[in-house]
Motif scaffolding. Structure first.
Motif, mmCIF file in Angstrom:
data_model
loop_
_atom_site.group_PDB
_atom_site.id
_atom_site.type_symbol
_atom_site.label_atom_id
_atom_site.label_comp_id
_atom_site.label_asym_id
_atom_site.label_seq_id
_atom_site.Cartn_x
_atom_site.Cartn_y
_atom_site.Cartn_z
ATOM 1 N N GLY A 1 -6.134 18.242 -15.536
ATOM 2 C CA GLY A 1 -7.258 18.872 -14.862
ATOM 3 C C GLY A 1 -8.262 17.836 -14.389
ATOM 4 N N THR A 2 -9.524 18.263 -14.293
ATOM 5 C CA THR A 2 -10.599 17.393 -13.805
ATOM 6 C C THR A 2 -11.637 17.193 -14.899
ATOM 7 N N THR B 1 -4.079 16.161 -27.550
ATOM 8 C CA THR B 1 -5.015 16.940 -26.737
ATOM 9 C C THR B 1 -4.494 17.022 -25.309
ATOM 10 N N ILE C 1 -5.591 18.664 -21.421
ATOM 11 C CA ILE C 1 -6.469 19.364 -20.482
ATOM 12 C C ILE C 1 -5.566 19.730 -19.303
ATOM 13 N N ASN C 2 -5.230 21.014 -19.185
ATOM 14 C CA ASN C 2 -4.253 21.456 -18.194
ATOM 15 C C ASN C 2 -4.803 21.516 -16.772
ATOM 16 N N SER C 3 -3.890 21.564 -15.821
ATOM 17 C CA SER C 3 -4.209 21.696 -14.407
ATOM 18 C C SER C 3 -5.052 22.953 -14.200
ATOM 19 N N GLY C 4 -6.085 22.844 -13.385
ATOM 20 C CA GLY C 4 -6.975 23.974 -13.125
ATOM 21 C C GLY C 4 -8.207 23.977 -14.010
ATOM 22 N N CYS C 5 -8.158 23.256 -15.129
ATOM 23 C CA CYS C 5 -9.309 23.151 -16.034
ATOM 24 C C CYS C 5 -10.278 22.105 -15.502
ATOM 25 N N VAL C 6 -11.570 22.407 -15.606
ATOM 26 C CA VAL C 6 -12.611 21.454 -15.219
ATOM 27 C C VAL C 6 -13.538 21.285 -16.411
ATOM 28 N N PHE C 7 -13.748 20.039 -16.809
ATOM 29 C CA PHE C 7 -14.610 19.710 -17.940
ATOM 30 C C PHE C 7 -15.764 18.892 -17.413
ATOM 31 N N ILE D 1 -4.331 14.458 -19.480
ATOM 32 C CA ILE D 1 -5.249 15.192 -18.613
ATOM 33 C C ILE D 1 -4.538 15.517 -17.308
#
Length: 118
Positions: free
Chosen positions: A41-42, A19, A21-27, A39
């Motif tokens: 991203g945030t 899995t 979660i790329n840079s720029g993604c916010v979860f 991870i």
């Protein structure tokens, strides 16, 4: 140089990541994954990962983390429960850690309490 650890370095970054979660993604919310997760991203919420977590340099976690192994290049604002943790040069943790093995590279920052458990 490792602190509080005679164990060899974690090999998470050489295993298959299931899995990302790329840079720029916010979860926003609690995050759960069965395999190795990276991870960049945030994440605003608690994280539970069965095997391992690699928190990249741009990665930010605002919540608690529960996993087997973790490598921190990014920032964690919360508590961590794991068997093994490495805080790399760019890593920053603000929270408590419960672990069996801890390694901090020069430049890595840790602000909190630690419990070394068996």
């Amino acid at each position: 140089m490792a602190i509080f650890s005679k164990k060899e370095k974690i090999q998470l970054d050489q295993q298959t990541i299931s899995t990302i979660i790329n840079s720029g993604c916010v979860f926003d919310g609690n995050f759960k994954a069965p395999g190795i997760t990276r991870i960049e991203g945030t994440i605003n919420g608690n994280i539970a990962i069965d095997h391992g977590l690699i928190l990249g340099e741009k990665g930010i976690v605002n919540g608690n983390i529960d996993t087997q192994e973790i490598i921190v290049y990014g920032e964690v604002n919360g508590d961590i429960a794991c068997a093994s943790i490495e805080i790399r040069t760019t890593g920053k943790i603000n929270g408590d850690i419960k672990t069996q093995s801890l390694s901090i590279e020069t430049g890595g920052a840790y602000n909190g309490r630690i419990v070394m458990a068996n």
